[in-house]
Write a protein that holds these residues in place. Structure first.
Motif, PDB file in Angstrom:
ATOM      1  N   PRO B  61       8.945 -13.861   2.622  1.00 45.63           N
ATOM      2  CA  PRO B  61       8.161 -12.717   2.805  1.00 45.63           C
ATOM      3  C   PRO B  61       7.256 -12.683   4.212  1.00 45.63           C
ATOM      4  N   ASN B  62       7.426 -13.870   4.891  1.00 48.30           N
ATOM      5  CA  ASN B  62       6.772 -14.041   6.060  1.00 48.30           C
ATOM      6  C   ASN B  62       6.925 -13.229   7.282  1.00 48.30           C
ATOM      7  N   GLY B  63       5.949 -12.301   7.784  1.00 46.63           N
ATOM      8  CA  GLY B  63       6.195 -11.205   8.746  1.00 46.63           C
ATOM      9  C   GLY B  63       6.262 -10.073   8.112  1.00 46.63           C
ATOM     10  N   TYR B  64       6.144  -9.702   6.932  1.00 48.03           N
ATOM     11  CA  TYR B  64       6.443  -8.488   6.142  1.00 48.03           C
ATOM     12  C   TYR B  64       5.058  -8.103   5.392  1.00 48.03           C
ATOM     13  N   ASN B  65       4.989  -6.985   5.052  1.00 50.35           N
ATOM     14  CA  ASN B  65       3.927  -6.628   4.126  1.00 50.35           C
ATOM     15  C   ASN B  65       4.567  -5.605   3.311  1.00 50.35           C
ATOM     16  N   VAL B  66       4.012  -5.140   2.094  1.00 49.70           N
ATOM     17  CA  VAL B  66       4.648  -4.123   1.370  1.00 49.70           C
ATOM     18  C   VAL B  66       3.719  -3.159   0.623  1.00 49.70           C
ATOM     19  N   SER B  67       3.770  -2.046   0.502  1.00 44.19           N
ATOM     20  CA  SER B  67       2.724  -1.159  -0.503  1.00 44.19           C
ATOM     21  C   SER B  67       3.674  -0.146  -1.493  1.00 44.19           C
ATOM     22  N   ARG B  68       3.235  -0.478  -2.900  1.00 45.14           N
ATOM     23  CA  ARG B  68       3.738   0.345  -3.773  1.00 45.14           C
ATOM     24  C   ARG B  68       2.850   1.653  -3.999  1.00 45.14           C
ATOM     25  N   LEU B  69       3.316   2.519  -3.355  1.00 43.38           N
ATOM     26  CA  LEU B  69       2.229   3.811  -3.179  1.00 43.38           C
ATOM     27  C   LEU B  69       2.408   4.503  -4.526  1.00 43.38           C
ATOM     28  N   ASN B  70       3.269   4.618  -5.219  1.00 41.22           N
ATOM     29  CA  ASN B  70       3.247   5.168  -6.682  1.00 41.22           C
ATOM     30  C   ASN B  70       4.631   4.666  -7.121  1.00 41.22           C
ATOM     31  N   LYS B  71       4.987   5.075  -8.242  1.00 43.07           N
ATOM     32  CA  LYS B  71       6.107   4.717  -9.034  1.00 43.07           C
ATOM     33  C   LYS B  71       7.247   5.024  -8.103  1.00 43.07           C
ATOM     34  N   ARG B  72       7.403   6.139  -7.592  1.00 43.03           N
ATOM     35  CA  ARG B  72       8.750   6.460  -6.856  1.00 43.03           C
ATOM     36  C   ARG B  72       8.922   5.421  -5.390  1.00 43.03           C
TER      37      ARG B  72
END
Lengths: 109, 115
Positions: B61-72
């Protein structure tokens, strides 16, 4: 030891040949097993799931040996279109899968 | 059904630049994943999201970020790109079958080069 290990190949076989790939996994608690196929520069796609009793889908047969912790894939009557990389995949819990590095198959005329 | 779509297909960045990789699925799956694939390394899990509103770290995971904006939608962000992040990035989504198995469906990938 890697969690999932495969012979990288390549396996070069003539059309019509039978070829077998093996894969070993380290987590004895794994419950789900799969073979995925990946064509060059494409995404992986599910080829087949592997069940405890073994299963067959046309020319493809998958076997699971829990005692020895290995999975096999047998391809009979190889076609040119079978040329691809075959990924052995094992789950480590409900939501996560571990992918092997793949075995490359090249079928020649 | 388009399945899993990813944008962009190709990207070249300079070291230190940022970018977001977009992923969307139309299969109503709960779980979504980001992987990277490097020669000889196989697919390695970066982050995953078991359901809308949750995210968890994977193997790298290092160096990255994520977002689960909605189910899709599930996006992957590189805040400050490094040459070591040159790779092919795949997004995937999955259903959990009655038998407890987990079939993953992949997008076509994003080929990222960091100079």
């Amino acid at each position: 030891r890697k969690e999932v290990e495969q012979d990288p190949g390549p396996f070069n076989v003539p059309e019509g040949a039978t070829v077998a790939f093996n894969c070993t996994y380290s987590n004895s608690a794994s419950q789900s097993f799969f073979w995925y196929r990946q064509d060059c520069r494409k995404e992986p796609k599910l080829l087949m799931s592997v069940y405890s009793s073994g299963n067959e889908d046309g020319r493809f047969t998958a076997q699971l040996n829990r005692a020895s912790q290995y999975i096999s894939l047998l391809i009979r009557d190889s076609k040119l279109s079978d040329s691809a990389t075959y990924l052995c995949v094992v789950n480590v819990d409900t939501d996560k899968l571990i992918f092997g590095t793949g075995t490359r198959l090249q079928v020649f005329p | 059904n388009a399945g899993v779509t990813q944008t962009p297909k190709f990207q070249v960045l300079k070291t230190g630049q940022s970018m977001t990789l977009q992923c969307a699925q139309d299969m109503n799956h709960n779980s979504m994943y980001w992987y990277r694939q490097d020669p000889g390394m196989g697919l390695r899990l970066i982050y995953y999201s078991a359901s809308e509103g949750t995210t968890d770290k994977g193997e790298v995971p290092n160096g990255y970020n994520v977002s689960r904006l909605n189910k899709r939608e599930f996006s992957l962000r590189l805040e400050s790109a490094a040459p070591s992040q040159t790779s092919v990035y795949f997004c995937a989504s999955s259903e959990v079958n009655l038998g407890g198995t987990d079939t993953q469906y992949f997008g076509p990938g994003t080929r990222l080069t960091v100079l």
